[in-house]
Motif scaffolding. Structure first.
Motif, PDB file in Angstrom:
ATOM      1  N   LEU A  96       2.914  15.229  10.549  1.00  0.00           N
ATOM      2  CA  LEU A  96       3.584  14.134  11.254  1.00  0.00           C
ATOM      3  C   LEU A  96       2.757  12.854  11.139  1.00  0.00           C
ATOM      4  CD1 LEU A  96       5.711  12.976  13.148  1.00  0.00           C
ATOM      5  CD2 LEU A  96       4.561  14.095  15.065  1.00  0.00           C
ATOM      6  N   GLU A  97       1.462  12.996  11.313  1.00  0.00           N
ATOM      7  CA  GLU A  97       0.548  11.860  11.219  1.00  0.00           C
ATOM      8  C   GLU A  97       0.595  11.233   9.817  1.00  0.00           C
ATOM      9  OE1 GLU A  97      -2.094   9.087  12.224  1.00  0.00           O
ATOM     10  OE2 GLU A  97      -1.053  10.435  13.587  1.00  0.00           O
ATOM     11  N   PHE A  98       0.602  12.101   8.806  1.00  0.00           N
ATOM     12  CA  PHE A  98       0.665  11.668   7.407  1.00  0.00           C
ATOM     13  C   PHE A  98       1.935  10.834   7.157  1.00  0.00           C
ATOM     14  CE2 PHE A  98       2.351  12.771   3.139  1.00  0.00           C
ATOM     15  CZ  PHE A  98       1.333  12.294   2.328  1.00  0.00           C
ATOM     16  N   LEU A  99       3.059  11.321   7.689  1.00  0.00           N
ATOM     17  CA  LEU A  99       4.333  10.602   7.487  1.00  0.00           C
ATOM     18  C   LEU A  99       4.324   9.253   8.206  1.00  0.00           C
ATOM     19  CD1 LEU A  99       6.945  13.466   7.903  1.00  0.00           C
ATOM     20  CD2 LEU A  99       6.369  12.237   5.809  1.00  0.00           C
ATOM     21  N   HIS A 100       3.806   9.246   9.432  1.00  0.00           N
ATOM     22  CA  HIS A 100       3.739   7.996  10.202  1.00  0.00           C
ATOM     23  C   HIS A 100       2.905   6.956   9.473  1.00  0.00           C
ATOM     24  CE1 HIS A 100       5.950   8.315  13.810  1.00  0.00           C
ATOM     25  NE2 HIS A 100       5.351   9.414  14.235  1.00  0.00           N
ATOM     26  N   GLU A 101       1.791   7.426   8.950  1.00  0.00           N
ATOM     27  CA  GLU A 101       0.875   6.500   8.280  1.00  0.00           C
ATOM     28  C   GLU A 101       1.545   5.887   7.047  1.00  0.00           C
ATOM     29  OE1 GLU A 101      -3.057   8.188   7.591  1.00  0.00           O
ATOM     30  OE2 GLU A 101      -3.119   6.923   5.790  1.00  0.00           O
ATOM     31  N   TRP A 102       2.225   6.750   6.271  1.00  0.00           N
ATOM     32  CA  TRP A 102       2.874   6.283   5.039  1.00  0.00           C
ATOM     33  C   TRP A 102       4.018   5.316   5.376  1.00  0.00           C
ATOM     34  CZ3 TRP A 102       4.219  10.285   0.626  1.00  0.00           C
ATOM     35  CH2 TRP A 102       4.213   9.626  -0.596  1.00  0.00           C
ATOM     36  N   ALA A 103       4.824   5.689   6.380  1.00  0.00           N
ATOM     37  CA  ALA A 103       5.920   4.811   6.802  1.00  0.00           C
ATOM     38  C   ALA A 103       5.353   3.485   7.307  1.00  0.00           C
ATOM     39  CB  ALA A 103       6.749   5.496   7.886  1.00  0.00           C
ATOM     40  N   GLY A 104       4.210   3.561   8.011  1.00  0.00           N
ATOM     41  CA  GLY A 104       3.567   2.362   8.554  1.00  0.00           C
ATOM     42  C   GLY A 104       3.039   1.437   7.460  1.00  0.00           C
ATOM     43  N   GLN A 105       2.853   1.964   6.273  1.00  0.00           N
ATOM     44  CA  GLN A 105       2.396   1.131   5.144  1.00  0.00           C
ATOM     45  C   GLN A 105       3.573   0.441   4.454  1.00  0.00           C
ATOM     46  OE1 GLN A 105       0.271   4.160   2.913  1.00  0.00           O
ATOM     47  NE2 GLN A 105      -1.693   3.364   3.599  1.00  0.00           N
ATOM     48  N   GLY A 106       4.753   0.567   5.051  1.00  0.00           N
ATOM     49  CA  GLY A 106       5.926  -0.151   4.524  1.00  0.00           C
ATOM     50  C   GLY A 106       6.622   0.556   3.377  1.00  0.00           C
ATOM     51  N   ALA A 107       6.344   1.843   3.179  1.00  0.00           N
ATOM     52  CA  ALA A 107       7.010   2.553   2.080  1.00  0.00           C
ATOM     53  C   ALA A 107       8.506   2.683   2.371  1.00  0.00           C
ATOM     54  CB  ALA A 107       6.385   3.945   1.923  1.00  0.00           C
ATOM     55  N   GLN A 108       9.321   2.340   1.389  1.00  0.00           N
ATOM     56  CA  GLN A 108      10.780   2.443   1.511  1.00  0.00           C
ATOM     57  C   GLN A 108      11.326   3.156   0.280  1.00  0.00           C
ATOM     58  OE1 GLN A 108      13.241   1.155   3.816  1.00  0.00           O
ATOM     59  NE2 GLN A 108      11.413   1.185   5.110  1.00  0.00           N
TER      60      GLN A 108
ATOM     61  N   PRO B  15       0.798  -1.233   0.000  1.00  0.00           N
ATOM     62  CA  PRO B  15       0.000   0.000   0.000  1.00  0.00           C
ATOM     63  C   PRO B  15       0.834   1.289   0.000  1.00  0.00           C
ATOM     64  CG  PRO B  15      -0.099  -1.094   2.148  1.00  0.00           C
ATOM     65  CD  PRO B  15       0.605  -2.033   1.218  1.00  0.00           C
ATOM     66  N   GLY B  16       2.043   1.235   0.591  1.00  0.00           N
ATOM     67  CA  GLY B  16       2.887   2.434   0.619  1.00  0.00           C
ATOM     68  C   GLY B  16       3.346   2.811  -0.783  1.00  0.00           C
ATOM     69  N   VAL B  17       3.716   1.806  -1.566  1.00  0.00           N
ATOM     70  CA  VAL B  17       4.164   2.051  -2.941  1.00  0.00           C
ATOM     71  C   VAL B  17       2.964   2.451  -3.805  1.00  0.00           C
ATOM     72  CG1 VAL B  17       5.250   0.999  -4.968  1.00  0.00           C
ATOM     73  CG2 VAL B  17       6.067   0.422  -2.680  1.00  0.00           C
TER      74      VAL B  17
END
Ligand code: F3S
Length: 401
Positions: free
Chosen positions: A59-71, A17-19
């Motif tokens: 901050l919330e937006f970044l946490h959510e995106w990082a939490g979706q495994g985006a690398q 989902p992050g990608v």
């Protein structure tokens, strides 16, 4: 838009989902700007790092995106944060701000991003080659990369740069295409332009005039990359200039004719109006800010040599990249500046730090970009002039003359 099978898979969510979210942003932008395809990028620089600008929603937006495994898939660095990441206490930053700022940095790190927070990544190892496609978002760095290095990037927003980092691609439109890199204005400079403040004042005037056009400068001497750094930063602040050419100096201007047939000519025969617009009527200076864009080693050395044997009365911040500060430390320059009472501050700058919380009212700077933004972003009255005037003001607390 024509997508490769891999890009289609990213968009379909096959890579998580992050990608998928990242590819949706890239494709949406491509459709808006009429891109036919995507292009691979070699590096990314992400702005929107200071908690002062992001707030809790960011901050919330970044946490959510990082939490979706985006690398991230390509080397990616950050713009300045809201504080020196190690010496924030000495600068008077509150515990609350520091906690939130570190949470922002941790979210970026979780995505594989190097936490070097600087607007001059080209001075610390992220140096794109001529013609290389990149996706950078700090406006002064975009200007430098396009104009001085001949790399190709649009002025990305924070989320679109992050999306480019996660997919390794950006939509091919704007300054990624030859036809959009031609000059739309010829700027005839008919007055002396010698100091970084002169280049900044010129940039302020030209940016205000050409908005997001592409200026082609005639009549400018090659005074070095530090001056071009100041020129581009100012044009990107007062206007939205992301690319300029200087005859005989910048690579695309040296390579051939880069002026569009319909280019309009603008004559600049004085910088006075630029200086007047960027100065407030004030004498007492609380803070002197050098290093917008972040100072190079040579600029730090100039400050250190000037301060030898002197003491500052105003606060003096020389803002720079952490890596540049490390090199300055090795050469004894940080000690010289700190012995004189100044500070070499890494990772941040006057515009993105919560300066308004530090009880300061006035600032002197040699940066037209800082002078342009500080009144509105940081609530400061500003004196703008040459480096020596600023350092004189640091020593006396008064603007010279
Ligand atoms: Fe850099 Fe801050 Fe100036 S990000 S260009 S030092 S406003």
């Amino acid at each position: 838009m024509c997508l490769t099978p891999e890009e289609k898979a990213m968009l379909a969510g096959d890579l998580g989902p992050g990608v998928k979210r990242a590819m949706e942003i890239i494709v949406a932008l491509g459709k808006i700007y009429g891109a036919q395809e995507l292009v691979l990028v070699q590096s990314v620089q992400v702005a929107g790092v200071s908690y002062k600008n992001l707030g809790d929603a960011g901050l919330e937006f970044l946490h959510e995106w990082a939490g979706q495994g985006a690398q991230v898939r390509v080397p990616t660095t950050l713009n300045p944060a809201g504080m020196d990441l190690t010496h924030w206490r000495e600068l008077g930053i509150s515990e609350e701000f520091a906690r939130k700022q570190m949470a922002v940095i941790e979210a970026f790190k979780a995505m594989g991003i190097v936490s070097s927070c600087s607007c001059t990544p080209y001075l610390t190892g992220n140096l794109p080659a001529f013609g290389q496609h990149i996706a950078w978002s700090e406006s002064s760095a975009v200007s430098f990369a396009n104009s001085v290095l001949g790399a190709r990037t649009n002025r990305e927003g924070g989320p679109s740069a992050l999306a480019a980092a996660v997919t390794g691609r950006t939509a091919k439109y704007g300054l990624h295409l030859d036809e959009n890199r031609r000059a739309t204005y010829i700027i005839e400079v008919r007055c002396p332009v010698t100091s970084e403040a002169d280049f900044g004042a010129l940039g302020y005037l030209v940016g205000r005039r050409v908005k997001n056009g592409v200026p082609y400068f005639r009549g400018l001497k090659d005074e070095g990359q530090g001056m071009l750094k100041a020129l581009g930063a100012a044009m990107a602040a007062s206007g939205a200039v992301a690319l300029y050419h200087v005859v005989g100096v910048t690579p695309e201007a040296r390579a051939g004719d880069v002026v569009a047939a319909e280019a309009e000519t603008v004559v600049i025969d004085s910088l006075d109006e630029g200086y007047a617009a960027l100065n407030s009527p004030l004498d007492k200076v609380d803070l002197v800010s050098i290093g917008c864009p972040h100072a190079s080693l040579a600029e730090i050395e100039e400050v250190a040599r000037w301060l030898e044997g002197k003491q500052v009365k105003a606060k003096l911040w020389v803002t720079t990249a952490r890596e540049t500060k490390g090199r300055a430390q090795e050469e004894g320059l940080v000690e010289l500046i700190e012995t004189a009472g100044g500070r070499v501050v890494a990772d941040t700058c006057l515009v993105v730090a919560p300066i308004e919380e530090l009880g300061l009212r006035s600032m002197a700077t040699n940066s037209a970009k800082a002078a342009f933004y500080a009144p509105t972003y940081s609530g400061l009255l500003v004196r703008f002039g040459r480096l020596e005037q600023c350092l004189e003001a640091a020593v006396t607390r008064r603007w010279p003359g």
